[in-house]
Design an enzyme around this catalytic site. Structure first.
Site, short mmCIF file in Angstrom:
data_model
loop_
_atom_site.label_atom_id
_atom_site.label_comp_id
_atom_site.label_asym_id
_atom_site.label_seq_id
_atom_site.Cartn_x
_atom_site.Cartn_y
_atom_site.Cartn_z
N HIS A 1 0.80 -1.22 0.00
CA HIS A 1 0.00 0.00 0.00
C HIS A 1 0.83 1.26 0.00
CE1 HIS A 1 -3.54 -2.57 0.89
NE2 HIS A 1 -3.97 -1.77 -0.06
N CYS B 1 -9.13 -3.05 -11.38
CA CYS B 1 -8.56 -1.84 -10.78
C CYS B 1 -7.29 -2.09 -9.97
CB CYS B 1 -9.61 -1.13 -9.92
SG CYS B 1 -10.21 -2.14 -8.55
C1 PEP Z 1 -6.70 -4.69 -5.16
O1 PEP Z 1 -6.63 -5.47 -4.20
O2 PEP Z 1 -6.33 -4.98 -6.31
C2 PEP Z 1 -7.26 -3.35 -4.97
C3 PEP Z 1 -7.48 -2.57 -6.00
O3 PEP Z 1 -7.45 -2.92 -3.70
P1 PEP Z 1 -6.28 -2.47 -2.72
O4 PEP Z 1 -5.03 -2.37 -3.53
O5 PEP Z 1 -6.70 -1.16 -2.15
O6 PEP Z 1 -6.26 -3.56 -1.72
#
Ligand code: PEP
Ligand code: MG
Length: 757
Positions: free
Chosen positions: A369, A682
């Site tokens: 993240h 995404c």
């Molecule tokens: C994912 O897991 O691909 C996503 C878009 O959510 P995050 O990266 O916020 O966990």
């Protein structure tokens, strides 16, 4: 015949050193005084300081006993002679008859051939060798342990003096100190920008100015108090799970706790203080001893633990100087490049964004993240850069190349010029992207794509216009919750979402309900420590168990979208029933608002994120219930491959272009088509042109990515003839070739079609 030194010498020496350090002297005078005091108090005929230069030579900087004309003239190759051996090995040498040692080398210019006994120690800081300190006697003398200790302490004093920049002016032009040497390091590119700026160490290293204690009892009390408060703060960190940066973080905190409770550590620290050091100096001393013991082990696990121990010692130092927390307050340079071993997403958000130019991490992975936040903040980010923390000092000039993964510390001027050119070139490329900003994302054979952007902070919203994205495909609502110190109230949430929609100016926004838990920690939301937080009580699981949280957010969203359409999706859905329960909450809230005459969203479209592999076998049932699906490929990948997305060692081990993963993704796209429901992807792969090419080839028509990726992905699509790609890719996936074969084939395809990827 071996003679012995007296114990009084080292003790007096420590006292004298304290006085010398307190006097106002020029750098050369201070060095000269130090070698004079050592020679006098240890009863040695020679004492010399050698400093490591950027060209790898050790230069004589001060001496008592050798030919004074040799100072700043005599140099030794690292690795040559006893002094050179100490510099490369980082270990002391204590030799009654040095001339018999195989590494012994005569230096006629110094006139040292008449000396037999030799004691030398490295001058080190944070694991780096900065020079060597030596004493010599004519007689065959064995130096005592106390004398070795005294010399090591003096070497620490010198190391701090060097690190504080005190001897910089003594360097002859063209013979710079190694401390200021340009270093090029290679890591993994996490965010494609280029950042030029100055180092800010996330965990600033403390420069210890007082090494020798005036009052030992007082120092012992200080040490005990700092240890107690360190233990408390580590327990607190663990209890709150705060500072969690990613999956590995908990392991690190556990290691902290183990070391903080370690009796051996406490005993060694107290002994060092009892031997005359200040509490701070004792921490450094014990740390450098530990480094020496453990540092040369090949075992990666032990080396990692050494890093943990370094962090903890640094925390203890900061407890001692009364600055236990956080990087800095208001001292951030205009062009800050943060250098850290590891960092949580929330910690990065603590910095003043206006001043951030880049981030360099020793660990991390591109889908962790903190890397995602770095991309959202539009700063350069390179991870997995070994040793960068020990090599960098706050204030050093640095260039971070997020395209190639290179990091240049203290770059020479030609590199700086080359980068200035590169930045100009990038700006030109950005201009090219700008030219196609309002053009459609359509392939050469006429297939339309929807390119959306990911966002999570209000500051991201201007990018919607600048990038030409068709809308926001993923609005990570938890970021608003992560940057504040208490739970945002419903009206605050509503006001926030209203601002988002206003800034979106009619373009569609897909909100995602709060995705906290796992590695996204809210300091004010206390939760139980979990063994596997990524697979723990997070996202929609938490939302369904604490419906008040979810209800508040849903109500805020419904009100914010009054008279418009609300698009909302739920993260980490594992069973269709969870989606249904979440939908029921939305419906109840809608009914409630209607009953009370509140304006609310006119239409509501609800979706689920596909992040848990179990959903792959429930797609028909799920599609029957949802309005759309969005694939969170970051999580889907980590769960399918059972491979922590934040774990450095696994970051490149499994490739999302493997047929196994592509088959899973294709299945979702195919089912979407079959059910006539939209599917978006995404995760981070949507924003990488080669991966996006593969996604296009297996049927994805809507991709959501960081705003900076829109231009490159659109450029790729506009050069693409999709038909032949789909055929070729289908064959590769069905044949089950290796991921690297898929990659090679895709590259070859792109090259043949002149598609920039
Ligand atoms: C994912 O897991 O691909 C996503 C878009 O959510 P995050 O990266 O916020 O966990
Ligand atoms: Mg996710």
């Amino acid at each position: 015949m071996a003679s012995r030194g007296s114990l009084a010498g080292p003790r007096v020496l420590m006292r004298r050193l304290r006085e010398v350090m307190a006097e106002s002297l020029g750098a050369q005078e201070r060095l000269d005084e130090i070698v004079t005091q050592i020679a006098a108090n240890m009863v040695t005929e020679v004492c010399s300081v050698y400093v490591l230069r950027a060209d790898g030579m050790l230069e004589l900087y001060a001496t008592r006993g050798l030919n004074p004309d040799a100072v700043h003239k005599v140099t030794l190759n690292v690795g040559r002679g006893l002094v050179g051996l100490i510099a490369t090995s980082g270990r002391p040498l204590n030799l009654p008859d040095s001339q018999k040692h195989p590494a012994f080398a005569y230096l006629p210019e110094t006139g040292e051939e008449i000396y037999h006994s030799f004691l030398g120690v490295p001058i080190m800081r944070a694991g780096r060798t900065l020079g060597v300190l030596v004493v010599q006697n004519r007689s065959y003398r064995t130096y005592l342990d106390e004398e070795l200790e005294a010399l090591e302490t003096t070497a620490m004093v010198l190391a701090e003096m060097f690190a504080a920049g005190e001897i910089e002016d003594l360097a002859t032009p063209g013979a710079d100190l190694d401390l200021n040497r340009p270093v090029q390091l290679t890591g993994a590119a996490f965010a494609e920008d280029i950042g030029l700026g100055h180092v800010v160490l996330h965990e600033p290293r403390v420069v210890v100015t007082q090494m020798i204690a005036e009052d030992t009892d007082h120092e012992l009390k200080r040490l005990d108090a700092a240890m107690a408060s360190l233990r408390l703060s580590v327990d607190d960190l663990l209890a709150r799970g705060a500072e969690a940066g990613h999956g590995e973080h908990r392991e690190i905190l556990e290691a902290y706790r183990m070391f903080a409770q370690d009796r051996g550590w406490t005993r060694r620290l107290r002994e060092a203080v009892e031997n005359g050091l200040t509490a701070e100096a004792a921490v450094e001393k014990v740390q450098s001893d530990t480094r020496l013991r453990v540092g040369r082990q090949a075992d990666a696990f032990l080396r990692d633990r050494l890093h943990d121990f370094d962090d903890l010692a640094n925390r203890l130092l900061r407890e001692l100087i009364g600055r236990p927390h956080g990087p800095l307050d208001g001292e951030l340079p205009e062009d800050a490049i943060i250098v850290a071993r590891t960092m949580g997403a929330a910690e990065l958000l603590d910095y003043d964004r206006e001043r951030l130019r880049g981030l360099v991490l020793e660990e991390g992975a591109p889908t962790s993240h903190v890397a995602i936040i770095a991309r959202a903040l539009d700063i350069a980010c390179v991870g997995q850069v070994e040793d960068v923390v020990s090599l960098a000092e706050t204030g050093d000039p640095i260039i971070v190349d997020g395209e190639t993964g290179l990091v240049h510390l203290r770059p020479p001027s030609d590199i700086e010029t080359a980068y200035a050119d590169k930045v100009r070139f990038q700006a030109r490329r950005q201009e090219q992207y700008l030219q196609i900003r309002d053009e459609p994302a359509v392939t050469r054979d006429g297939v339309d794509f929807e390119l959306l952007m990911n966002a999570g902070l209000l500051m991201d919203l201007p990018h919607l216009e600048e990038s030409g994205a068709a809308g926001i495909g993923l609005f990570r609502t938890e970021l608003q919750f992560m940057v504040v110190s208490s739970f945002p109230r419903q009206n605050e949430q509503q006001a926030y979402y209203e601002q988002v929609l206003e800034a979106a100016n009619g373009k569609p926004v897909t909100f995602r309900s709060l995705d906290v838990g796992g590695d996204k920690v809210l300091p004010y939301l206390r939760s139980q420590a979990e063994e596997n937080p990524a697979m723990g009580w997070r996202a929609i699981r938490l939302g369904l168990d604490r419906p008040a949280l979810l209800k508040t957010q849903v109500r805020a969203l419904l009100k914010a979208t009054a008279g418009r359409e609300l698009r909302l999706m739920f993260p980490m859905v594992t069973e269709v029933g969870e989606f249904e329960r979440a939908r029921a909450i939305v419906e109840r809230e809608r009914a409630h608002l209607a009953r009370h005459g509140h304006a609310a969203a006119e239409t509501v479209r609800l979706g689920a994120m596909v992040e848990v592999p179990a959903l792959l076998w429930q797609l028909d049932e799920l599609f029957a219930k949802v309005d759309f699906l969005s694939v969170g490929s970051n999580d889907l990948m980590q769960f399918m491959m059972a491979s922590d997305r934040g774990n450095t060692r696994l970051a490149t081990r499994f490739d999302p272009l493997s047929p196994a993963f592509l088959r899973a993704l294709r299945k979702i796209a195919d089912k979407g088509l079959e059910h006539g429901k939209p599917v978006t992807l995404c995760g981070e792969i949507a924003g990488r042109p080669l991966e996006a090419l593969a996604l296009a080839g297996i049927g994805y028509r809507a991709l959501s990515m960081s705003p900076a990726a829109i231009g490159p992905v659109k450029t790729m699509l506009r050069a693409l003839e999709l038909g032949p790609l789909s055929e070729r890719l289908a064959t590769l996936i069905d044949e089950g070739v290796s991921a690297s074969d898929v990659r090679t084939e895709l590259r070859a395809f792109a090259e043949a079609q002149r598609i920039p990827v």
